[in-house]
Design an enzyme around this catalytic site. Sequence first.
Site, short mmCIF file in Angstrom:
data_model
loop_
_atom_site.label_atom_id
_atom_site.label_comp_id
_atom_site.label_asym_id
_atom_site.label_seq_id
_atom_site.Cartn_x
_atom_site.Cartn_y
_atom_site.Cartn_z
N SER A 154 0.81 -1.22 0.00
CA SER A 154 0.00 0.00 0.00
C SER A 154 0.84 1.27 0.00
CB SER A 154 -0.95 0.00 1.20
OG SER A 154 -0.26 -0.21 2.40
N HIS A 204 1.63 4.47 4.96
CA HIS A 204 0.86 5.19 3.95
C HIS A 204 1.37 6.61 3.78
CE1 HIS A 204 -2.80 2.33 4.73
NE2 HIS A 204 -1.76 1.73 4.17
#
Length: 324
Positions: A154, A204
Amino acid sequence: MDRRGRRFSRGMLPLLAFNVLNEYYRLERKPPVTAGLLAANTLIYLRPSILESIIPDIDEVWFNAFLIVKNRDLKRFLLSPFYHLGESHLVYNMLSLLWKGIQLETSMGSVEFASMVTSLLVLSQGITLLLAKGLLMFFDYDRAYYSEYSAGFSGVLFAMKVVLNSQSDNYSYVQGILVPSRYAAWAELILIQLFVPGVSFLGHLGGILAGLVYLQLRTPYSGLNPLVKIFRAASQLVSWPLRFIQRSLGSNQQQFSGRGAVGTRSNENVIWRCPACTFDNTSLSNICEMCGTGRDGSPVLSDDLNNLTHEELRQRRIQRFGGR
């Protein structure tokens, strides 16, 4: 999961396979790097018995800032993005990779896309490590970030989202909220942190910052990215046997490219592939229609584009718009 760590699908992997096959079936040119990344992540998750001896266990590759710094563990630093904690984690990330990868690889070319993904992976991991270390040094956030374990692609996906939307003036829906596309990654960062427990906020955030750093480093750079040169050389080395066989079979056979069948009997229809973005161009123009690079690989200045003959411009419009 069986006792040896191999995993079996609970129904979501067939959905992923259907989406991948459907997308690639309708594409005229199949992005190979995106397909390789999808296959690599999925195989590592499934751990088939034939590859079990060469795929490290997830306990050996968790991203953990403390262990990476203490042991100088490059294996954790480089491999943790390719490991996922569950089927839903894998499928969600791979569907996102499928959509972003196809768009970016189609527009950039496979070689540059591969170099970009490599750069974003290293940047996102490095920035996440620096953030964790900085929070420990200045705020004594040990347990929360410096000692946490994480894995997954991610961070790279957040970086790819930043690159993809960097020049967009459109709007996107993020969890049902309409936001400008260029700020979609930031909105998703906040919303995921609020509604999805257990995600890596630093991972992230590191991905978003990696995308911004990549764009800043790429914009003023003139000439070819060194990574692009490396990947291009490797690509040429791997494809050399195929090119040798094609030349041995003769030049009278019909050739096929991503833009349809092209005969080689007439010189005016000879196709040359751009060395920068791999776009197929006709020999009537020595400038790539897609990226403006010269046929010999040298960048072409804007003045050169203005000096194209009317015939070259006409042929480029015919090729691009199908004769309309």
